[in-house]
Design a protein around this motif. Structure first.
Motif, PDB file in Angstrom:
ATOM      1  N   ILE A  46       0.839  -1.210   0.000  1.00 24.52           N
ATOM      2  CA  ILE A  46       0.000   0.000   0.000  1.00 24.52           C
ATOM      3  C   ILE A  46       0.870   1.255   0.000  1.00 24.52           C
ATOM      4  N   THR A  47       1.890   1.247   0.864  1.00 25.46           N
ATOM      5  CA  THR A  47       2.800   2.392   0.906  1.00 25.46           C
ATOM      6  C   THR A  47       3.552   2.504  -0.413  1.00 25.46           C
TER       7      THR A  47
ATOM      8  N   ARG B  48      -5.084   8.513   3.245  1.00 28.53           N
ATOM      9  CA  ARG B  48      -4.708   7.102   3.115  1.00 28.53           C
ATOM     10  C   ARG B  48      -3.198   6.974   2.910  1.00 28.53           C
ATOM     11  N   LEU B  49      -2.676   7.852   2.051  1.00 24.60           N
ATOM     12  CA  LEU B  49      -1.243   7.820   1.733  1.00 24.60           C
ATOM     13  C   LEU B  49      -0.408   8.241   2.944  1.00 24.60           C
ATOM     14  N   ALA B  52      -0.481   5.335   5.444  1.00 18.55           N
ATOM     15  CA  ALA B  52       0.330   4.193   4.995  1.00 18.55           C
ATOM     16  C   ALA B  52       1.813   4.509   5.137  1.00 18.55           C
ATOM     17  N   THR B  56       4.300   2.592   7.858  1.00 16.83           N
ATOM     18  CA  THR B  56       5.470   1.840   7.383  1.00 16.83           C
ATOM     19  C   THR B  56       6.753   2.383   7.987  1.00 16.83           C
ATOM     20  N   ALA B 212       1.290  -6.255  12.248  1.00 21.68           N
ATOM     21  CA  ALA B 212       1.144  -4.803  12.010  1.00 21.68           C
ATOM     22  C   ALA B 212       0.984  -4.466  10.531  1.00 21.68           C
ATOM     23  N   THR B 214      -0.234  -2.706   7.276  1.00 25.33           N
ATOM     24  CA  THR B 214      -0.702  -1.347   6.973  1.00 25.33           C
ATOM     25  C   THR B 214      -2.152  -1.365   6.499  1.00 25.33           C
ATOM     26  N   SER B 215      -2.543  -2.442   5.816  1.00 28.18           N
ATOM     27  CA  SER B 215      -3.921  -2.511   5.299  1.00 28.18           C
ATOM     28  C   SER B 215      -4.949  -2.461   6.430  1.00 28.18           C
ATOM     29  N   VAL B 218      -5.551   1.325   6.945  1.00 32.11           N
ATOM     30  CA  VAL B 218      -6.177   2.104   5.867  1.00 32.11           C
ATOM     31  C   VAL B 218      -7.490   1.499   5.365  1.00 32.11           C
ATOM     32  N   ASP B 219      -7.622   0.180   5.451  1.00 27.62           N
ATOM     33  CA  ASP B 219      -8.843  -0.446   4.931  1.00 27.62           C
ATOM     34  C   ASP B 219      -9.718  -1.040   6.034  1.00 27.62           C
TER      35      ASP B 219
END
Lengths: 227, 253
Positions: A46-47, B48-49, B52, B56, B212, B214-215, B218-219
């Motif tokens: 995603i990143t 979202r960006l 994420a 990360t 952990a 990331t999805s 964000v989702d």
């Protein structure tokens, strides 16, 4: 202290005389595979998708420099957008870039590539991506003047994403495109079906569409009377 | 038990007295500011960006800070002959390892929580807490590996290299396996040998790509499977800590 200041000035001078980084269309290389990017980013697709979208964006607009879209290799661009969506299927970024940025190029062949990309990706997830295809339908109608293509997109929205999930204007797009195409009788049938379905609940909208239906009915009966 | 707790307490005190907390705070602040820049650059999906990117970056930071603190602090203690001094008292080696493991694990968990805090402002609470818990579990695993490196390798560079190698492999081995199994040259003997090697390696390492994610932030999280991740962390930490203990027992301090 003085030597330090001199060395600092030397460093700043050295960097200042170097040219600022600039975007070059030919620097847009083919994208690596999605699995390679996953591997390189240690499983953070995603990143990676987001940051690569920003990098791709830099090819069309950088501070003080802008590459005309026409200079970009569009099939390669489509490959990049495909990869970005493979990495993050929930991202809107690649579809927005395709339908709102790259489809603005004054070259019908390139515009069609972007519209086709948007259409293909819409079919993969209609509920989430319908608004990009709606924009593509508008481009097909107003920029390409390709009403059958616009109708194909509008009908795809109605068929795959239709129902209560999308606003009425998106559901009604095929009717207005058919009207523009001179297919008044077909537009009347579609509008009649929409009104009969009971999905229009807002009284104002129902009133407006009923009036529109009556206008279409009148228009479609005129040629018959003339004959 | 009291000896273990005392060693753990002094280890925590050492972490508190070092500049670790300022380092964590500074890094979290810099990355949060960088995430604002990323948000400004984006023309859509900006939050979202940002989320994420920050997740990360903070996840990697948490692992890096944990490993570097543990390996360097153990190296300093060995240079100052602290373990020899403590073990000269009536403290068994196993108690020393367990005390250090407890103190350093707690430090790692605190680093993980500090790294997760800025995300609480951006992510929904129902997504944030499972992500944070799984980041703490990942940090616990990193702490155990770093402890092993600190006791066994006795070199900061070698320890950091080993831990980084472990982290990269544990996060990417699933992808490497996928690529390897999908390869067109699957029929060759060398490929089968390599695939077998990777499959064996995969049995030894925890799948850190499942921690952990990331999805989740964000989702949203459908099913975080925290029970399975906790069990994996517990098994692996116990394995590595016992390996550390075994290595310390066979060494002549």
């Amino acid at each position: 202290m003085l030597i330090g200041a001199l060395l600092l000035a030397l460093q700043i001078g050295w960097r200042a005389q170097q040219a600022a980084p600039s975007a070059r269309a030919e620097a847009l290389t083919p994208p690596p595979s999605a699995s390679s990017i996953r591997l390189a980013t240690l499983g953070e697709p995603i990143t990676a998708s987001g940051l690569l979208a920003l990098r791709l964006q830099a090819f069309d607009n950088q501070p003080g420099i802008s590459i005309p879209f026409a200079a970009l290799d569009y099939p390669r661009l489509v490959a990049w957008l495909d990869t970005l969506l493979q990495l993050d299927p929930h991202a809107n970024y690649p579809l927005l870039m395709a339908s709102n940025l790259y489809a603005q190029v004054p070259d019908p062949a390139r515009q069609r590539l972007m519209l086709d990309f948007t259409y293909r990706q819409f079919l993969a997830d209609p509920a989430r991506r319908w608004r990009f295809l709606a924009h593509a339908a508008l481009i097909a109608k107003h920029r390409l003047h390709d009403l059958p293509l616009a109708l194909q997109y509008a009908r795809a929205i109605q068929m795959h994403a239709g129902g209560t999930n999308i606003p009425h204007w998106a559901n009604q797009m095929p009717i207005f495109i058919l009207e523009d195409m001179g297919e008044v009788a077909a537009a009347k049938i579609e509008l009649g079906a929409l009104l009969a379905s009971g999905s229009i609940t807002d009284p104002q909208e129902k009133h407006f569409l009923t009036e529109r239906y009556q206008e279409l009915a009148a228009a479609s009966s005129k040629p018959r009377q003339a004959r | 038990m009291r000896k273990i707790l005392a060693i753990a307490r002094f280890t925590l005190l050492e972490a508190a007295r070092s500049r670790l907390s300022w380092l964590v705070l500074g890094t979290v602040l810099v990355l949060s500011l960088a995430s604002l820049l990323v948000r400004e650059l984006a023309i859509t999906d900006s939050q979202r960006l940002q989320l994420a990117f920050l997740a990360t970056a903070l996840r990697a930071t948490s692992a890096l800070l944990t490993a570097s603190f543990i390996i360097s602090s153990l190296q300093r203690e060995f240079n100052d002959k602290v373990p020899a001094l403590v073990l000269a008292l009536d403290v068994p080696r196993s108690h020393f390892v367990l005390g250090k493991a407890a103190g350093l694990s707690l430090t790692a968990l605190l680093i993980a929580v500090a790294c997760a805090l800025p995300l609480a402002l951006l992510a929904p609470a129902m997504a944030w807490w499972p992500w944070t818990v799984s980041l703490m579990l990942e940090s616990w695993i990193i702490a155990a590996i770093s402890l092993f490196c600190g006791f066994s390798l006795r070199s900061v560079s070698a320890g950091l290299l080993f831990t980084a190698g472990f982290y990269v492999l544990a996060k990417s081995l699933a992808t490497i396996q996928l690529i390897s199994h999908a390869s067109l040259s699957a029929a060759t003997i060398s490929h089968r040998y390599m695939t077998g090697l990777l499959d064996t390696l995969a049995l030894l390492l925890p799948r850190l790509d499942q921690f952990a994610q990331t999805s989740w932030l964000v989702d949203g999280v459908e099913r975080a499977a925290l029970g399975g991740l906790s069990l994996q962390a517990l098994i692996f930490v116990a394995l590595v800590t016992s390996a550390t203990m075994f290595d310390l027992y066979r060494k002549n301090l």
